[in-house]
Design a protein around this motif. Structure first.
Motif, PDB file in Angstrom:
ATOM      1  N   VAL A   1       0.818  -1.143  -0.013  1.00  0.00           N
ATOM      2  CA  VAL A   1      -0.163   0.136   0.068  1.00  0.00           C
ATOM      3  C   VAL A   1       0.748   1.083   0.090  1.00  0.00           C
ATOM      4  N   GLY A   2       0.420   2.584  -0.070  1.00  0.00           N
ATOM      5  CA  GLY A   2       1.046   3.687  -0.241  1.00  0.00           C
ATOM      6  C   GLY A   2       2.145   3.836   0.966  1.00  0.00           C
ATOM      7  N   THR A   3       1.608   3.266   2.254  1.00  0.00           N
ATOM      8  CA  THR A   3       2.580   3.683   3.276  1.00  0.00           C
ATOM      9  C   THR A   3       3.204   2.458   3.813  1.00  0.00           C
ATOM     10  N   GLY A   4       3.342   1.190   3.042  1.00  0.00           N
ATOM     11  CA  GLY A   4       4.162   0.053   3.447  1.00  0.00           C
ATOM     12  C   GLY A   4       3.324  -1.181   2.908  1.00  0.00           C
ATOM     13  N   TRP A   5       2.937  -1.986   3.924  1.00  0.00           N
ATOM     14  CA  TRP A   5       2.554  -3.336   3.497  1.00  0.00           C
ATOM     15  C   TRP A   5       1.130  -3.421   4.384  1.00  0.00           C
ATOM     16  N   ALA A   6       0.098  -4.177   3.923  1.00  0.00           N
ATOM     17  CA  ALA A   6      -1.351  -4.578   4.667  1.00  0.00           C
ATOM     18  C   ALA A   6      -1.434  -6.226   4.296  1.00  0.00           C
ATOM     19  N   VAL A   7      -2.354  -6.570   5.302  1.00  0.00           N
ATOM     20  CA  VAL A   7      -2.747  -7.914   5.252  1.00  0.00           C
ATOM     21  C   VAL A   7      -4.204  -8.116   5.875  1.00  0.00           C
ATOM     22  N   GLU A   8      -5.235  -8.661   5.111  1.00  0.00           N
ATOM     23  CA  GLU A   8      -6.457  -8.716   5.888  1.00  0.00           C
ATOM     24  C   GLU A   8      -6.739 -10.192   6.021  1.00  0.00           C
ATOM     25  N   VAL A   9      -7.881 -10.077   7.115  1.00  0.00           N
ATOM     26  CA  VAL A   9      -8.499 -11.377   7.724  1.00  0.00           C
ATOM     27  C   VAL A   9      -9.786 -11.058   7.744  1.00  0.00           C
ATOM     28  N   ALA A  10     -10.857 -12.128   7.823  1.00  0.00           N
ATOM     29  CA  ALA A  10     -12.141 -12.054   8.006  1.00  0.00           C
ATOM     30  C   ALA A  10     -12.414 -12.840   9.247  1.00  0.00           C
ATOM     31  N   ASP A  11     -13.238 -12.371  10.089  1.00  0.00           N
ATOM     32  CA  ASP A  11     -13.976 -12.948  11.350  1.00  0.00           C
ATOM     33  C   ASP A  11     -14.878 -13.957  10.712  1.00  0.00           C
ATOM     34  N   PRO A  12     -15.612 -14.785  11.505  1.00  0.00           N
ATOM     35  CA  PRO A  12     -16.405 -15.964  10.955  1.00  0.00           C
ATOM     36  C   PRO A  12     -17.801 -15.342  10.507  1.00  0.00           C
ATOM     37  N   TRP A  13     -17.954 -14.015  10.387  1.00  0.00           N
ATOM     38  CA  TRP A  13     -19.236 -13.454  10.232  1.00  0.00           C
ATOM     39  C   TRP A  13     -18.804 -12.390   8.923  1.00  0.00           C
ATOM     40  N   GLY A  14     -17.598 -12.507   8.359  1.00  0.00           N
ATOM     41  CA  GLY A  14     -17.511 -11.836   7.226  1.00  0.00           C
ATOM     42  C   GLY A  14     -16.933 -10.268   7.441  1.00  0.00           C
TER      43      GLY A  14
END
Length: 131
Positions: free
Chosen positions: A99-112
């Motif tokens: 991303v513009g500022t560095g790095w990102a990672v995403e996860v989703a909880d059991p409800w989306g």
């Protein structure tokens, strides 16, 4: 209107006990308080006063329009967080991405609901001060 900052972020969940396991055991957030009778629990986010408030909502995780949210949290190193989450059995939605500022990672909880972790490695001057 004078916006002073984030108060709490509310996340609709389908089950309080499962949410507690996910956010406390899986993501490693500390429980500030839990009120089972009201179907809510508040998790700390670092040393900041704002937190993540999960609240049971019967619509959470059901098909069709319903409650969902996306929240990103600042971390020192998003790629390291991705590895740590994997060790805890939480699978990222995709590999860490730039991303513009560095790095990102995403996860989703059991409800989306999507929780992102982002760092400011490319723009440290924009990062929160660290003790």
């Amino acid at each position: 209107m004078d916006i002073l900052g984030v108060d709490n972020v509310l996340i609709p969940v389908g089950d309080l006990a499962a949410a507690r396991r996910y956010y406390a055991d899986g993501l490693g957030l500390k429980v500030k308080f839990e009120m089972e009778a009201q179907g809510v629990a508040l998790f700390s986010v670092g040393a900041e006063a704002p937190g993540i408030l999960v609240r049971v909502d019967a619509r959470a995780g059901r098909p069709g329009p319903g409650p969902a949210m996306r929240l990103w949290l600042e971390v020192p190193d998003a790629r390291a967080v991705s590895a740590e989450l994997g060790e805890r059995g939480i699978r990222p939605l995709a590999a860490p991405f730039e991303v513009g500022t560095g790095w990102a990672v995403e996860v989703a909880d059991p409800w989306g609901n999507v929780i992102g972790f982002t760092d400011y490695l490319k723009r440290p001057e924009l990062s929160r001060p660290r003790p």
